[in-house]
Design a protein around this motif. Structure first.
Motif, PDB file in Angstrom:
ATOM      1  N   MET A   1      -9.583  -2.459 -24.640  1.00 22.68           N
ATOM      2  CA  MET A   1      -9.220  -1.157 -24.114  1.00 22.68           C
ATOM      3  C   MET A   1      -9.530  -1.050 -22.616  1.00 22.68           C
ATOM      4  O   MET A   1      -8.703  -0.607 -21.853  1.00 22.68           O
ATOM      5  N   VAL A   2     -10.748  -1.436 -22.210  1.00 25.42           N
ATOM      6  CA  VAL A   2     -11.110  -1.375 -20.792  1.00 25.42           C
ATOM      7  C   VAL A   2     -10.167  -2.245 -19.976  1.00 25.42           C
ATOM      8  O   VAL A   2      -9.687  -1.838 -18.917  1.00 25.42           O
ATOM      9  N   GLU A   3      -9.871  -3.434 -20.482  1.00 21.57           N
ATOM     10  CA  GLU A   3      -8.971  -4.335 -19.769  1.00 21.57           C
ATOM     11  C   GLU A   3      -7.579  -3.733 -19.619  1.00 21.57           C
ATOM     12  O   GLU A   3      -6.940  -3.880 -18.577  1.00 21.57           O
ATOM     13  N   ASP A   4      -7.113  -3.022 -20.642  1.00 26.19           N
ATOM     14  CA  ASP A   4      -5.808  -2.371 -20.563  1.00 26.19           C
ATOM     15  C   ASP A   4      -5.791  -1.330 -19.452  1.00 26.19           C
ATOM     16  O   ASP A   4      -4.836  -1.241 -18.677  1.00 26.19           O
ATOM     17  N   VAL A   5      -6.844  -0.521 -19.375  1.00 22.42           N
ATOM     18  CA  VAL A   5      -6.937   0.510 -18.337  1.00 22.42           C
ATOM     19  C   VAL A   5      -6.974  -0.132 -16.959  1.00 22.42           C
ATOM     20  O   VAL A   5      -6.288   0.302 -16.026  1.00 22.42           O
ATOM     21  N   LEU A   6      -7.763  -1.191 -16.803  1.00 22.36           N
ATOM     22  CA  LEU A   6      -7.898  -1.845 -15.499  1.00 22.36           C
ATOM     23  C   LEU A   6      -6.612  -2.553 -15.072  1.00 22.36           C
ATOM     24  O   LEU A   6      -6.329  -2.659 -13.882  1.00 22.36           O
ATOM     25  N   ASN A   7      -5.836  -3.027 -16.024  1.00 20.02           N
ATOM     26  CA  ASN A   7      -4.624  -3.782 -15.691  1.00 20.02           C
ATOM     27  C   ASN A   7      -3.365  -2.934 -15.677  1.00 20.02           C
ATOM     28  O   ASN A   7      -2.301  -3.413 -15.289  1.00 20.02           O
ATOM     29  N   ASN A   8      -3.456  -1.687 -16.090  1.00 20.47           N
ATOM     30  CA  ASN A   8      -2.294  -0.807 -16.091  1.00 20.47           C
ATOM     31  C   ASN A   8      -1.909  -0.456 -14.655  1.00 20.47           C
ATOM     32  O   ASN A   8      -2.762  -0.181 -13.820  1.00 20.47           O
ATOM     33  N   ARG A   9      -0.616  -0.484 -14.363  1.00 21.93           N
ATOM     34  CA  ARG A   9      -0.130  -0.155 -13.019  1.00 21.93           C
ATOM     35  C   ARG A   9       0.067   1.354 -12.905  1.00 21.93           C
ATOM     36  O   ARG A   9       0.701   1.968 -13.745  1.00 21.93           O
ATOM     37  N   LEU A  10      -0.494   1.936 -11.867  1.00 20.52           N
ATOM     38  CA  LEU A  10      -0.356   3.370 -11.626  1.00 20.52           C
ATOM     39  C   LEU A  10       0.650   3.596 -10.503  1.00 20.52           C
ATOM     40  O   LEU A  10       0.467   3.104  -9.383  1.00 20.52           O
ATOM     41  N   HIS A  11       1.695   4.352 -10.802  1.00 22.74           N
ATOM     42  CA  HIS A  11       2.700   4.688  -9.787  1.00 22.74           C
ATOM     43  C   HIS A  11       2.052   5.426  -8.611  1.00 22.74           C
ATOM     44  O   HIS A  11       2.425   5.234  -7.450  1.00 22.74           O
ATOM     45  N   GLU A  12       1.051   6.243  -8.901  1.00 27.82           N
ATOM     46  CA  GLU A  12       0.366   7.009  -7.860  1.00 27.82           C
ATOM     47  C   GLU A  12      -0.328   6.097  -6.846  1.00 27.82           C
ATOM     48  O   GLU A  12      -0.425   6.447  -5.667  1.00 27.82           O
ATOM     49  N   ALA A  13      -0.759   4.930  -7.291  1.00 24.32           N
ATOM     50  CA  ALA A  13      -1.386   3.972  -6.359  1.00 24.32           C
ATOM     51  C   ALA A  13      -0.365   3.461  -5.357  1.00 24.32           C
ATOM     52  O   ALA A  13      -0.698   3.225  -4.192  1.00 24.32           O
ATOM     53  N   GLU A  14       0.865   3.296  -5.793  1.00 22.61           N
ATOM     54  CA  GLU A  14       1.927   2.860  -4.876  1.00 22.61           C
ATOM     55  C   GLU A  14       2.167   3.910  -3.786  1.00 22.61           C
ATOM     56  O   GLU A  14       2.333   3.575  -2.613  1.00 22.61           O
ATOM     57  N   LEU A  15       2.181   5.167  -4.182  1.00 29.31           N
ATOM     58  CA  LEU A  15       2.376   6.252  -3.208  1.00 29.31           C
ATOM     59  C   LEU A  15       1.208   6.316  -2.231  1.00 29.31           C
ATOM     60  O   LEU A  15       1.407   6.476  -1.019  1.00 29.31           O
ATOM     61  N   LEU A  16      -0.002   6.188  -2.745  1.00 27.09           N
ATOM     62  CA  LEU A  16      -1.192   6.197  -1.893  1.00 27.09           C
ATOM     63  C   LEU A  16      -1.187   5.002  -0.949  1.00 27.09           C
ATOM     64  O   LEU A  16      -1.516   5.140   0.234  1.00 27.09           O
ATOM     65  N   LYS A  17      -0.791   3.843  -1.441  1.00 28.97           N
ATOM     66  CA  LYS A  17      -0.743   2.641  -0.598  1.00 28.97           C
ATOM     67  C   LYS A  17       0.220   2.835   0.575  1.00 28.97           C
ATOM     68  O   LYS A  17      -0.115   2.487   1.715  1.00 28.97           O
ATOM     69  N   GLU A  18       1.373   3.421   0.321  1.00 31.12           N
ATOM     70  CA  GLU A  18       2.337   3.691   1.407  1.00 31.12           C
ATOM     71  C   GLU A  18       1.721   4.581   2.482  1.00 31.12           C
ATOM     72  O   GLU A  18       1.888   4.327   3.675  1.00 31.12           O
ATOM     73  N   ILE A  19       1.016   5.609   2.060  1.00 28.21           N
ATOM     74  CA  ILE A  19       0.378   6.514   3.019  1.00 28.21           C
ATOM     75  C   ILE A  19      -0.703   5.785   3.805  1.00 28.21           C
ATOM     76  O   ILE A  19      -0.787   5.909   5.031  1.00 28.21           O
ATOM     77  N   LEU A  20      -1.536   5.017   3.128  1.00 29.39           N
ATOM     78  CA  LEU A  20      -2.611   4.285   3.809  1.00 29.39           C
ATOM     79  C   LEU A  20      -2.054   3.292   4.822  1.00 29.39           C
ATOM     80  O   LEU A  20      -2.596   3.156   5.929  1.00 29.39           O
ATOM     81  N   LEU A  21      -1.000   2.604   4.475  1.00 31.57           N
ATOM     82  CA  LEU A  21      -0.413   1.625   5.405  1.00 31.57           C
ATOM     83  C   LEU A  21       0.203   2.317   6.618  1.00 31.57           C
ATOM     84  O   LEU A  21       0.190   1.770   7.720  1.00 31.57           O
ATOM     85  N   ARG A  22       0.717   3.516   6.441  1.00 39.14           N
ATOM     86  CA  ARG A  22       1.222   4.298   7.579  1.00 39.14           C
ATOM     87  C   ARG A  22       0.093   4.718   8.510  1.00 39.14           C
ATOM     88  O   ARG A  22       0.307   4.957   9.700  1.00 39.14           O
ATOM     89  N   HIS A  23      -1.105   4.830   7.972  1.00 45.48           N
ATOM     90  CA  HIS A  23      -2.250   5.324   8.743  1.00 45.48           C
ATOM     91  C   HIS A  23      -3.279   4.239   9.030  1.00 45.48           C
ATOM     92  O   HIS A  23      -4.455   4.540   9.212  1.00 45.48           O
ATOM     93  N   LYS A  24      -2.842   3.007   9.126  1.00 50.07           N
ATOM     94  CA  LYS A  24      -3.802   1.908   9.300  1.00 50.07           C
ATOM     95  C   LYS A  24      -4.490   1.913  10.662  1.00 50.07           C
ATOM     96  O   LYS A  24      -5.491   1.229  10.846  1.00 50.07           O
ATOM     97  N   ASN A  25      -3.992   2.700  11.620  1.00 46.12           N
ATOM     98  CA  ASN A  25      -4.625   2.825  12.938  1.00 46.12           C
ATOM     99  C   ASN A  25      -5.004   4.278  13.249  1.00 46.12           C
ATOM    100  O   ASN A  25      -5.170   4.641  14.400  1.00 46.12           O
ATOM    101  N   SER A  26      -5.133   5.081  12.236  1.00 42.53           N
ATOM    102  CA  SER A  26      -5.292   6.527  12.412  1.00 42.53           C
ATOM    103  C   SER A  26      -6.734   6.983  12.252  1.00 42.53           C
ATOM    104  O   SER A  26      -7.606   6.227  11.866  1.00 42.53           O
TER     105      SER A  26
END
Length: 172
Positions: A1-26
């Motif tokens: 169960m823990v492994e399933d949670v850790l390995n599940n892909r979250l769409h929200e992480a993709e959105l957050l990653k896009e924002i973070l990469l836009r602000h890499k010098n901010s």
């Protein structure tokens, strides 16, 4: 169960990653609720952001008044930042963040019916993620940033045990 949670892909992480990469010098600020869940979530987020965006300036403001509505001066302090990340707070206070450049709220509190989310706010709330409805904000932060750092092949110290402790530190 823990492994399933850790390995599940979250769409929200993709959105957050896009924002973070836009602000890499901010200028980035992390605003946390001043309990264990919020503080440890902030700690995990800060370490991860510093590894993902080493040229960014990452500041922390502890919200000891438990919410934006209780501290109008805090809102003024946030104006100088390009990206505001709120941990364990503000699901129901998005109206106070309308008009800022970019805002990310990572939270676990119930959303009231009266609240709408402005276009500049990415609200990531586990209550809206199937299978994650009962986790803490700190664990949600851990899962999001674990996925992002893995995707970007960025090394950061693992804080799974810290994230687990947040599950028991706050009533979810």
């Amino acid at each position: 169960m823990v492994e399933d949670v850790l390995n599940n892909r979250l769409h929200e992480a993709e959105l957050l990653k896009e924002i973070l990469l836009r602000h890499k010098n901010s200028r980035i600020v992390i605003l946390d609720d001043i309990d264990y869940d919020g503080t440890m979530g902030m700690f995990i987020a800060k370490l991860s952001i510093e590894a993902i965006a080493p040229l960014a300036t990452v500041d922390v403001i502890h919200n000891n008044k438990h919410g934006l509505a209780n501290d109008p001066q805090l809102i003024d302090r946030l104006m100088k930042y390009d990206l505001i990340i709120v941990v364990d707070s503000s699901t129901n206070e998005t109206k106070y963040l309308e008009g800022y450049k970019d805002v990310v709220i990572i939270d676990h509190h119930e959303m009231e019916d009266c609240c709408s989310v402005p276009d500049n706010v990415l609200l990531i709330n586990c209550k809206h993620i199937k299978g994650y409805e009962s986790i803490s904000a700190g664990m949600l932060v851990y899962l999001l940033f674990r996925q992002i750092t893995n995707d970007l092949n960025v090394e950061v110290e693992d804080h799974f045990i810290t994230a687990c402790a947040t599950l028991y530190s706050d009533i979810v």
